[in-house]
Each structure stands twice: as structure tokens, then as C-alpha cells.
Design a protein around this motif. Structure first.
Motif, short mmCIF file in Angstrom:
data_model
loop_
_atom_site.label_atom_id
_atom_site.label_comp_id
_atom_site.label_asym_id
_atom_site.label_seq_id
_atom_site.Cartn_x
_atom_site.Cartn_y
_atom_site.Cartn_z
N LEU A 175 38.05 39.82 35.29
CA LEU A 175 37.85 40.94 36.21
C LEU A 175 39.10 41.16 37.04
CD1 LEU A 175 35.95 43.07 37.39
CD2 LEU A 175 35.12 41.32 38.98
N ARG A 176 39.72 40.07 37.52
CA ARG A 176 40.98 40.19 38.26
C ARG A 176 42.05 40.89 37.42
NH1 ARG A 176 42.09 36.14 42.70
NH2 ARG A 176 40.29 36.58 44.00
N TYR A 186 40.67 39.02 25.95
CA TYR A 186 39.35 38.44 26.22
C TYR A 186 38.81 37.76 24.96
CZ TYR A 186 34.55 38.08 27.93
OH TYR A 186 33.32 37.60 28.33
N GLN A 216 34.69 34.88 33.91
CA GLN A 216 34.47 36.32 34.05
C GLN A 216 35.28 36.88 35.21
OE1 GLN A 216 33.13 36.74 30.91
NE2 GLN A 216 32.27 38.52 31.90
N ASP A 217 35.29 36.16 36.32
CA ASP A 217 36.07 36.61 37.49
C ASP A 217 37.56 36.69 37.18
OD1 ASP A 217 33.74 36.78 38.94
OD2 ASP A 217 34.07 34.93 40.09
N LEU A 260 41.54 42.98 34.95
CA LEU A 260 41.14 44.38 34.81
C LEU A 260 41.50 45.17 36.06
CD1 LEU A 260 39.66 46.54 33.12
CD2 LEU A 260 37.55 45.80 34.24
N ILE A 261 41.20 44.61 37.22
CA ILE A 261 41.47 45.30 38.48
C ILE A 261 42.97 45.45 38.71
CG2 ILE A 261 41.30 45.06 40.99
CD1 ILE A 261 38.48 43.82 40.48
#
Length: 178
Positions: free
Chosen positions: A46-47, A16, A42-43, A49-50
Motif C-alpha cells: 500500500l505504501r 506484488y 499488505q501495508d 502504491l501511495i
């Protein structure tokens, strides 16, 4: 004492820190909107991270770009569905128009149905669309696609089951996605 491998969180933090600004700039050029670029950047993270999957350091930008492009396509498809729905609503008398909450649920459901249909083979989707949107009879679809009427029935069943699964997962059903 040998150095320990970085934890996934540390690696994501590093990824990041090193690439967020670059990705946001890349998205800003694509979208011509800094707010949308910030949201999609950000999305993208987030993807990551998920999913729990992180790229090799030398493939970081290519991997981030691939995810961001997928999100751009998803956003474009969602906007197309939303626009088509809003155009259809414009033809409805105002007294029969759904509430903003209902509109949002319908759009989410349409996006979910689109995603499920998108996982089907092209010919199954085409069969479904010819039936539902062009109003063709099964025999007409079979003739147009060069397949048997029984195959049309089989494809319609597959598409209908996909729609049913989407409805089960949609926000309107209250059942979370699997």
C-alpha cells in the motif's frame, strides 16, 4: 511496432506477484505471527502504491525490506505509546476512564505527536522531554544540556509548535493529515 513500457499498475502487480509471498514469509519470521505478517506485507505494498515510486527490478526485495522495516519500527513505537497510555489509564478510577472511542483517538493523537517530535533535532526533543516529563525548569535544562536558557526557550517553542501541528492533524481534530 515497439513494445510499450509497462504501466505503473502493471509493474506494481508484477512486483506484488513476484515478491508478496517472500515478503510475508520474511515478516512472519520477524514477528512470529502470520496475521501480523500478512497485514504488514499488505501495508508495505500500500505504501508503494501511495508513493507511486517503484524500485528497479533488481532492487525489489531490498526496497520492500526497507519499507517493511520502517513499518515494523512504526508498529513498535505505536505499541510502546499505547502500552504507556494504558498503564497510565490503569491508575485512573474506572468511573473516570475514557470510552474505547476516546482511548483510540488519544492513542492516534499520541502517535501523531510522537511522529512530529521525531522530526525535530535530538536536542530539541530532549529539551522538551526534560521539561514536560522530568519537570525541570528551563534554567536546569540549560545547565544539564550546556546551552543558554534563551536556547531552551527557543527549543521549547519549536517543540510546542510541532505538538500543535500534530494536534491539528490528529483524528480528534477532524482535520486530515497534509
Amino acid at each position: 511496432m515497439p513494445p510499450t513500457a509497462p504501466t505503473p499498475r502493471h509493474t506494481l502487480h508484477t512486483l506484488y506477484s513476484e515478491h508478496h509471498s517472500w515478503l510475508q514469509g520474511w515478516l512472519r519470521k520477524k514477528l512470529s505471527c502470520s496475521q501480523q505478517a500478512a497485514d504488514l506485507a499488505q501495508d508495505t505494498f500500500l505504501r508503494l502504491l501511495i508513493s507511486g515510486r517503484l524500485p528497479e527490478p533488481e532492487r525489489s526485495r531490498a526496497y520492500l525490506t526497507q519499507i517493511a522495516k520502517g513499518l515494523l519500527v512504526d508498529q513498535y513505537r505505536r505499541r510502546q505509546l499505547e502500552q504507556a497510555y494504558l498503564e497510565a489509564l490503569a491508575r485512573v478510577p474506572e468511573c473516570h476512564a475514557p470510552s474505547p472511542e476516546t482511548r483510540a483517538l488519544v492513542i492516534e493523537t499520541l502517535v501523531c505527536i510522537d511522529a512530529h517530535l521525531g522530526r525535530l533535532p535530538q536536542i530539541v526533543r530532549e529539551t522538551f522531554l526534560l521539561s514536560q516529563f522530568d519537570g525541570l525548569k528551563y534554567s536546569e535544562i540549560a545547565e544539564r544540556l550546556g546551552i543558554a536558557t534563551a536556547t531552551v526557550r527557543k527549543y521549547m517553542l519549536k517543540a510546542s509548535l510541532a505538538c500543535y501541528a500534530a494536534l491539528e492533524e490528529s483524528p480528534a481534530s477532524g482535520t486530515p493529515a497534509r
